[in-house]
Every structure is written in structure tokens, then in C-alpha cells.
Enzyme design. Sequence first.
Site, PDB file in Angstrom:
ATOM      1  N   TYR A  13      -2.385  -1.485  10.910  1.00  0.00           N
ATOM      2  CA  TYR A  13      -2.622  -1.975   9.539  1.00  0.00           C
ATOM      3  C   TYR A  13      -1.438  -1.623   8.641  1.00  0.00           C
ATOM      4  O   TYR A  13      -0.875  -2.481   7.959  1.00  0.00           O
ATOM      5  CB  TYR A  13      -3.920  -1.387   8.953  1.00  0.00           C
ATOM      6  CG  TYR A  13      -3.982  -1.596   7.455  1.00  0.00           C
ATOM      7  CD1 TYR A  13      -4.264  -2.849   6.933  1.00  0.00           C
ATOM      8  CD2 TYR A  13      -3.682  -0.557   6.565  1.00  0.00           C
ATOM      9  CE1 TYR A  13      -4.263  -3.065   5.557  1.00  0.00           C
ATOM     10  CE2 TYR A  13      -3.689  -0.766   5.203  1.00  0.00           C
ATOM     11  CZ  TYR A  13      -3.980  -2.022   4.700  1.00  0.00           C
ATOM     12  OH  TYR A  13      -3.959  -2.236   3.339  1.00  0.00           O
ATOM     13  N   SER A  19       0.831  -1.202   0.000  1.00  0.00           N
ATOM     14  CA  SER A  19       0.000   0.000   0.000  1.00  0.00           C
ATOM     15  C   SER A  19       0.866   1.252   0.000  1.00  0.00           C
ATOM     16  O   SER A  19       1.975   1.255   0.563  1.00  0.00           O
ATOM     17  CB  SER A  19      -0.859  -0.024   1.269  1.00  0.00           C
ATOM     18  OG  SER A  19      -1.467   1.215   1.478  1.00  0.00           O
ATOM     19  N   LYS A  22       1.791  -3.935   6.527  1.00  0.00           N
ATOM     20  CA  LYS A  22       2.272  -3.884   5.138  1.00  0.00           C
ATOM     21  C   LYS A  22       3.786  -3.695   5.107  1.00  0.00           C
ATOM     22  O   LYS A  22       4.488  -4.315   4.312  1.00  0.00           O
ATOM     23  CB  LYS A  22       1.565  -2.752   4.376  1.00  0.00           C
ATOM     24  CG  LYS A  22       0.080  -2.999   4.170  1.00  0.00           C
ATOM     25  CD  LYS A  22      -0.177  -4.267   3.363  1.00  0.00           C
ATOM     26  CE  LYS A  22      -1.627  -4.681   3.337  1.00  0.00           C
ATOM     27  NZ  LYS A  22      -1.871  -6.008   2.757  1.00  0.00           N
TER      28      LYS A  22
END
Length: 337
Positions: free
Chosen positions: A150, A125, A154
Site C-alpha cells: 500500500y 500519505s 503512494k
Amino acid sequence: MKVLVTGGLGFIGSHTVVELQNQGFEVVAVDNLSNSSETVVDGITRITGTKPLFENIDLRNKSQVQELFLRHADMAGVIHFAASKAVGESVENPLLYYENNINSLVYLLQEITKLPQANFIFSSSCTVYGQAEKMPITEDAPIQPAVSPYGNTKQIGEEIIKDTAKVTSLNSILLRYFNPIGAHPSAEIGELPLGVPQNLVPFITQTAMGIRKELSVFGNDYPTPDGTCIRDYIHVVDLAKAHVVALQRLLQNEQTEKVETFNLGTGKGSSVLEVIQTFEKVTGQKLAYKIVDRRPGDVIQAYASTQKAKQVLGWQTELSLEDALASAWKWEQKVRS
Ligand code: NAD
Ligand code: WQD
């Protein structure tokens, strides 16, 4: 040629299954339905004329992952979408995010690296860049400390893949998505957010549909031309096609490094107000909105440099913001009908 697509019934995964099947790949869609529905299989089948094999597997379950790989030992590669992705929820419940996004990845890598050539595509992302100093953002821009668990999954996920590739058969492509939006033009598949949408476009379409009273625009005092934040909104169908190109690169051994990283965006930034105006223009719907305080953690602007993907992958977006918003609206109407 068989490809395993984890999270294959989710938003981006389902569109990628369609593009893979359109290119003749045999797809095994792996999903635990935590954020999707089995009816997505029917949507994919109606679009492509081919039903993907669906494996209802929870990737947090190591033995289920092991058995999955035994059943599909002939797979040519894995595209790994499955993850939990709600930024706010990850702040509330970090361990859920570390368990799902990290354990699943580790179990998959443990199995795939048993293959002589382990081809692995990872959904990363633009969140890894945080507020980048320079626009457009190139792949060598520094990774910033994550603002949410979150986002951290990544960053850690990318590191796990790089460390593993150094000592195993793993070849991987990390794809850093900017802001995926829209739906398949057929409106057979699209985004299915659970509860109140956190992302801009589903909130817009639900507001236009009358499900939400009004859209809250998070801040109009940012240092941007109209004061609202700028993002790079990419049509999910364009995004899906990039995965097919990346997979072909792995299958044809065209990589120059064991782990390559690409931004996937349009290269064009749009403000929140521009998205609203474009939505109103393409749909003829008037959107109720109000300006509210900034949302904590939002970056001011983020849009991709598309040079590397263009030059190395030979991929670039073909669809516009107008196309994406029109398809999102068509999908929203279909879902509610
Ligand atoms: P999504 O929630 O629609 O799809 C993810 C799918 O994975 C869902 O169908 C869910 O049921 C499944 N899943 C989750 N945990 C699982 C598990 N343990 N076992 C099996 N299946 C599991 O999300 P999406 O928008 O399609 O995102 C796909 C990937 O792209 C994710 O890794 C996400 O972090 C990443 N990403 C998304 C965006 C975005 O804005 N949508 C942006 C950047 C990166
Ligand atoms: C876009 C713009 C909001 C909702 C998130 C994740 C990121 C990545 C993509 C996965 C921002 C504004 C939004 C609303 C608003 N996902 N907005 N009112 O924040 O760029 O990125 O999704 O990797 O990690 O953080 O996307 O769609 O939430 O917001 O004004 O009700 O719309 O402030 O400027 P974002 P978004």
C-alpha cells in the site's frame, strides 16, 4: 466550475465533495462502491442542499475512464482519492493494490493530460516518510523504503505524477495526509470501515458502542513519554478544506513548480493513550482496553510540520482532537441507530 472527485463517496472524498459544493463547485463523484455506499450521495445532499452527480465507474477499466472524460470534457480538475487503503490486506494481496492504485492513476493521467491544463490533486500519505528522523516532519524529509505494498503505491504514484508532469500539461499537488479521523459534525457522512477496523479511532468508537469487546493498544514500551505511539490526528473536515484551497491554487496558476507537495496535519502529536483519554473525556464513555504486543510495521512517532501548508496554501487546521473524537462518536451512534 466542474470538478471530478474520484473515490467521492469514500471517507475523505465525501467530506471534500461537501466542501467543494459549499464553495460553489459542480462535483462529479466517481466511485465503484468497493468501499462505500450510494447512500453517501443522500448524506452529501442533505448537508449541502445539492446532489452531486454520481458516476458508478471502476477506474481499473480503461475504456470506462476514457468515456468518463468524454462525458465531462469541461472539467476544471480532478481530485483523485480512489484507492485501496488497508495496509495489512496489501501485504496479503499486493497485486490487488498495485492493480487498483497504480492502473487507476495511470488511466486517469492518460486522459487528463489530453487537456491543455491538467489540474490533478493526489491523495498521498505520511507513510512515505516511514520513521522520519526529525519531528515535526517537513516535506523535504527523505522518503523511506515502503513497509507495505500500500505504502509503495503512494510512493510510486508520486513518482508517476512527477515523471508525467515533466513532459505533459499536468500540474499537480501531492497531499500527504497524516491520520484523518472524525466525521462531518452533522453526522450525515463519516467513515464506514468494512469488517474489523484496522485504524485506531473506528476501533475505539466500535468498542464504546459494544461491537468490539476491547481495544488492543499495540505496545506501551516505545520510547515516547507514555510508551505508546504518537500520531498526528487530523479532523477530516479540516483535511477536506485543504483540497479546496489546493484546487484553487491550481486553477489560479499560482504554482511555483509543476508538482508541489504538502503535508496535511495539525502539527501536534498525540499518543494512543492520550487519544483514549480524550475520547473518554469528550464522550463520557469508559473505554475497555488492554496493552498487547507491538504491531509490526508501526512507526514510533509521526507528526507534521505545518509550516509549508500554512505559508504557501494559507491553510491550517481549525478543529481539535476533541472535536474530531466527538464527531466520530456522534457518527458511530447514528450509523448503529
Ligand atoms: P475510502 O476507502 O473511504 O475511499 C476510497 C473510495 O474509493 C471508496 O469509496 C472506494 O469505493 C473508491 N474506490 C476504490 N477503488 C476504486 C476504483 N477502482 N474505481 C472507483 N472507485 C474506487 O478511503 P479514504 O480514507 O477516503 O482514503 C482516500 C484516499 O486517501 C486514498 O487514496 C487513501 O489511500 C488516501 N489516504 C487515506 C488515509 C486514511 O487514513 N484514511 C491516510 C492517508 C492517505
Ligand atoms: C494509529 C495508532 C497503532 C489500532 C495507518 C496507515 C497509514 C495511513 C494512516 C493511509 C498506532 C495504534 C491502532 C488498534 C492501536 N493510511 N492502534 N490499536 O498506523 O498511523 O497509519 O493509517 O495512508 O498508511 O498505516 O494508523 O489508526 O492504524 O494506528 O493501538 O486497534 O494506534 O499502533 O500507534 P497508522 P492507525
